[in-house]
Design a protein around this motif. Structure first.
Motif, PDB file in Angstrom:
ATOM      1  N   ASP A  56       7.505  79.143 -67.429  1.00 42.88           N
ATOM      2  CA  ASP A  56       8.150  79.183 -66.118  1.00 42.88           C
ATOM      3  C   ASP A  56       7.795  80.443 -65.338  1.00 42.88           C
ATOM      4  O   ASP A  56       8.582  80.927 -64.528  1.00 42.88           O
ATOM      5  CB  ASP A  56       9.671  79.078 -66.253  1.00 42.88           C
ATOM      6  N   GLY A  57       6.585  80.962 -65.577  1.00 41.18           N
ATOM      7  CA  GLY A  57       6.174  82.191 -64.902  1.00 41.18           C
ATOM      8  C   GLY A  57       5.401  81.942 -63.630  1.00 41.18           C
ATOM      9  O   GLY A  57       5.471  80.872 -63.024  1.00 41.18           O
ATOM     10  N   TYR A  58       4.629  82.945 -63.241  1.00 45.05           N
ATOM     11  CA  TYR A  58       3.919  82.915 -61.968  1.00 45.05           C
ATOM     12  C   TYR A  58       2.538  82.273 -62.096  1.00 45.05           C
ATOM     13  O   TYR A  58       1.951  82.219 -63.175  1.00 45.05           O
ATOM     14  CB  TYR A  58       3.734  84.335 -61.429  1.00 45.05           C
ATOM     15  N   GLY A  59       2.021  81.835 -60.946  1.00 44.84           N
ATOM     16  CA  GLY A  59       0.639  81.398 -60.855  1.00 44.84           C
ATOM     17  C   GLY A  59       0.383  79.997 -61.357  1.00 44.84           C
ATOM     18  O   GLY A  59       1.141  79.450 -62.156  1.00 44.84           O
ATOM     19  N   CYS A  60      -0.697  79.414 -60.841  1.00 43.12           N
ATOM     20  CA  CYS A  60      -1.090  78.072 -61.269  1.00 43.12           C
ATOM     21  C   CYS A  60      -2.578  78.028 -61.558  1.00 43.12           C
ATOM     22  O   CYS A  60      -3.334  78.940 -61.214  1.00 43.12           O
ATOM     23  CB  CYS A  60      -0.725  77.041 -60.194  1.00 43.12           C
ATOM     24  N   ILE A  61      -2.987  76.960 -62.231  1.00 43.08           N
ATOM     25  CA  ILE A  61      -4.393  76.724 -62.536  1.00 43.08           C
ATOM     26  C   ILE A  61      -4.820  75.454 -61.820  1.00 43.08           C
ATOM     27  O   ILE A  61      -4.124  74.430 -61.875  1.00 43.08           O
ATOM     28  CB  ILE A  61      -4.631  76.580 -64.050  1.00 43.08           C
ATOM     29  N   LEU A  62      -5.973  75.510 -61.142  1.00 42.75           N
ATOM     30  CA  LEU A  62      -6.502  74.369 -60.406  1.00 42.75           C
ATOM     31  C   LEU A  62      -7.870  73.987 -60.953  1.00 42.75           C
ATOM     32  O   LEU A  62      -8.613  74.820 -61.466  1.00 42.75           O
ATOM     33  CB  LEU A  62      -6.632  74.713 -58.917  1.00 42.75           C
ATOM     34  N   ASP A  63      -8.183  72.711 -60.835  1.00 34.95           N
ATOM     35  CA  ASP A  63      -9.468  72.190 -61.307  1.00 34.95           C
ATOM     36  C   ASP A  63     -10.456  72.151 -60.146  1.00 34.95           C
ATOM     37  O   ASP A  63     -10.305  71.367 -59.215  1.00 34.95           O
ATOM     38  CB  ASP A  63      -9.275  70.780 -61.877  1.00 34.95           C
ATOM     39  N   ALA A  64     -11.469  73.021 -60.200  1.00 34.29           N
ATOM     40  CA  ALA A  64     -12.487  73.079 -59.149  1.00 34.29           C
ATOM     41  C   ALA A  64     -13.858  72.706 -59.702  1.00 34.29           C
ATOM     42  O   ALA A  64     -14.895  73.170 -59.202  1.00 34.29           O
ATOM     43  CB  ALA A  64     -12.521  74.465 -58.531  1.00 34.29           C
ATOM     44  N   THR A  65     -13.873  71.866 -60.710  1.00 34.44           N
ATOM     45  CA  THR A  65     -15.133  71.455 -61.331  1.00 34.44           C
ATOM     46  C   THR A  65     -16.080  70.874 -60.293  1.00 34.44           C
ATOM     47  O   THR A  65     -15.690  70.033 -59.471  1.00 34.44           O
ATOM     48  CB  THR A  65     -14.864  70.403 -62.426  1.00 34.44           C
ATOM     49  N   GLY A  66     -17.329  71.337 -60.335  1.00 35.71           N
ATOM     50  CA  GLY A  66     -18.337  70.842 -59.408  1.00 35.71           C
ATOM     51  C   GLY A  66     -18.519  71.709 -58.175  1.00 35.71           C
ATOM     52  O   GLY A  66     -19.404  71.448 -57.356  1.00 35.71           O
ATOM     53  N   ALA A  74     -15.162  76.020 -62.676  1.00 32.90           N
ATOM     54  CA  ALA A  74     -14.400  74.885 -63.193  1.00 32.90           C
ATOM     55  C   ALA A  74     -12.895  75.136 -63.007  1.00 32.90           C
ATOM     56  O   ALA A  74     -12.233  74.453 -62.239  1.00 32.90           O
ATOM     57  CB  ALA A  74     -14.721  74.638 -64.665  1.00 32.90           C
ATOM     58  N   LYS A  75     -12.384  76.150 -63.664  1.00 40.26           N
ATOM     59  CA  LYS A  75     -10.950  76.455 -63.581  1.00 40.26           C
ATOM     60  C   LYS A  75     -10.710  77.648 -62.652  1.00 40.26           C
ATOM     61  O   LYS A  75     -11.382  78.666 -62.765  1.00 40.26           O
ATOM     62  CB  LYS A  75     -10.381  76.752 -64.970  1.00 40.26           C
ATOM     63  N   VAL A  76      -9.736  77.469 -61.759  1.00 36.29           N
ATOM     64  CA  VAL A  76      -9.377  78.526 -60.804  1.00 36.29           C
ATOM     65  C   VAL A  76      -7.906  78.884 -60.979  1.00 36.29           C
ATOM     66  O   VAL A  76      -7.041  78.002 -60.967  1.00 36.29           O
ATOM     67  CB  VAL A  76      -9.620  78.071 -59.349  1.00 36.29           C
ATOM     68  N   GLY A  77      -7.618  80.158 -61.130  1.00 35.98           N
ATOM     69  CA  GLY A  77      -6.242  80.613 -61.145  1.00 35.98           C
ATOM     70  C   GLY A  77      -5.816  80.988 -59.735  1.00 35.98           C
ATOM     71  O   GLY A  77      -6.643  81.434 -58.938  1.00 35.98           O
ATOM     72  N   PHE A  78      -4.558  80.783 -59.409  1.00 38.97           N
ATOM     73  CA  PHE A  78      -4.042  81.161 -58.095  1.00 38.97           C
ATOM     74  C   PHE A  78      -2.715  81.869 -58.255  1.00 38.97           C
ATOM     75  O   PHE A  78      -1.837  81.405 -58.990  1.00 38.97           O
ATOM     76  CB  PHE A  78      -3.849  79.943 -57.191  1.00 38.97           C
ATOM     77  N   SER A  79      -2.567  82.988 -57.539  1.00 40.32           N
ATOM     78  CA  SER A  79      -1.294  83.693 -57.495  1.00 40.32           C
ATOM     79  C   SER A  79      -1.152  84.296 -56.112  1.00 40.32           C
ATOM     80  O   SER A  79      -1.996  85.089 -55.683  1.00 40.32           O
ATOM     81  CB  SER A  79      -1.231  84.787 -58.561  1.00 40.32           C
ATOM     82  N   SER A  80      -0.103  83.925 -55.391  1.00 43.01           N
ATOM     83  CA  SER A  80       0.076  84.426 -54.035  1.00 43.01           C
ATOM     84  C   SER A  80       0.509  85.885 -54.045  1.00 43.01           C
ATOM     85  O   SER A  80       0.899  86.430 -55.078  1.00 43.01           O
ATOM     86  CB  SER A  80       1.135  83.586 -53.311  1.00 43.01           C
ATOM     87  N   GLY A  81       0.423  86.527 -52.876  1.00 45.91           N
ATOM     88  CA  GLY A  81       0.870  87.908 -52.755  1.00 45.91           C
ATOM     89  C   GLY A  81      -0.054  88.888 -53.459  1.00 45.91           C
ATOM     90  O   GLY A  81      -1.275  88.841 -53.293  1.00 45.91           O
ATOM     91  N   SER A  82       0.510  89.768 -54.259  1.00 45.93           N
ATOM     92  CA  SER A  82      -0.265  90.762 -54.998  1.00 45.93           C
ATOM     93  C   SER A  82      -0.572  90.254 -56.399  1.00 45.93           C
ATOM     94  O   SER A  82       0.327  89.789 -57.105  1.00 45.93           O
ATOM     95  CB  SER A  82       0.514  92.081 -55.096  1.00 45.93           C
TER      96      SER A  82
END
Length: 263
Positions: A132-142, A171-179
């Motif tokens: 339940d922490g911060y940030g997400c992982i997105l699939d950017a394959t290709g 392939a994998k992208v992490g995202f975290s808003s702000g700092s």
């Protein structure tokens, strides 16, 4: 509907216990028992934003960022004689606009963490900091790093800054808003090829790229401006029988792109 009711309803969606201990969430300025005439949503509770809320008939301003983390020792009408936080408090009291913030408790919500996927079209793969922490992982394959940055730039309305090889396959992208802070290390641990955030320190960026995780920066405000609309949609979904508006906020910085201007 009273101001305290708006705060309570927002806490149902973004529980207070999910906020950091240092954070200042919820109602910071205003009368909890005042009747609500309208609710404005924005990223920052700045004096101009407070005035804009009042001009649109709203006596409650719900923002992502709090007006302050530590209460100012001196409150005056001008930031030059106290601070921006103090000026905002003065303005809120003067215009009788209550200030409510949903900050780190919103950052960790499912609604916030799935928003980048909705905006960019990159599939959501999970949280960076489980469970339940911060940030997400997105699939950017290709996609290449440059293409990922371009898509984020289009989705968030900004010109991204890239640290890394523009043509590197991602392939994998992490995202975290702000700092970004230490969350970049979670992206490395999760096997992300790149991480997207609002801002990050220079030495943190050097460390991440040396570990094989490229960095894309959007600007702190740019990465979180969509939260104003998220807050407005959350409130509208509650059928409160009062107007709910999203205030227009411009990015507070610019890029000098004309080479002739710096020659």
């Amino acid at each position: 509907m009273r101001v305290k009711d708006i705060e309570a309803l927002l806490y149902q969606r973004f529980p207070a216990h999910q906020a950091e201990g240092w954070d200042h969430i919820g109602l910071s300025v205003g009368d909890p028992g005042a009747k609500v005439t309208g609710i404005a949503c924005a990223l920052d509770p700045l004096p101009q934003t407070i005035k804009d809320a009042k001009d649109q008939g709203c006596n409650v301003l719900v923002t992502h960022h709090p007006a302050y983390l530590d209460a100012p020792r001196l409150i005056t009408p001008e930031a030059a004689t106290s601070s921006l936080a103090a000026q905002s408090i003065w303005c809120a009291i003067e215009h009788q606009v209550s200030l409510i913030a949903m900050h780190t408790n919103l950052d960790r919500s499912s609604a916030a963490l799935t928003l980048p996927s909705q905006l960019t079209g990159f599939p959501f793969m999970g949280r960076l900091q489980a469970p339940d922490g911060y940030g997400c992982i997105l699939d950017a394959t290709g996609f290449t790093l440059a293409q990922v940055a371009e898509r984020f730039g289009h989705a968030y309305g900004a010109i991204p800054t890239i640290y890394g090889q523009a043509d590197r396959p991602i392939a994998k992208v992490g995202f975290s808003s702000g700092s970004l802070g230490d969350i970049g290390l979670d992206a490395v641990a999760a096997g992300c090829d790149a991480v997207v955030s609002g801002e990050a320190s220079y030495h943190r960026i050097l460390d991440l790229t040396a570990r094989g995780c490229e960095v894309i920066l959007l600007g702190h405000d740019v990465s979180e401006l969509p939260y104003a609309q998220l807050l407005a949609l959350t409130l509208a979904d509650l059928s409160l029988q009062v107007p709910v508006v999203t205030l227009s906020e411009s990015v507070r910085w610019s890029l000098l792109l004309d080479s002739d201007a710096v020659g």
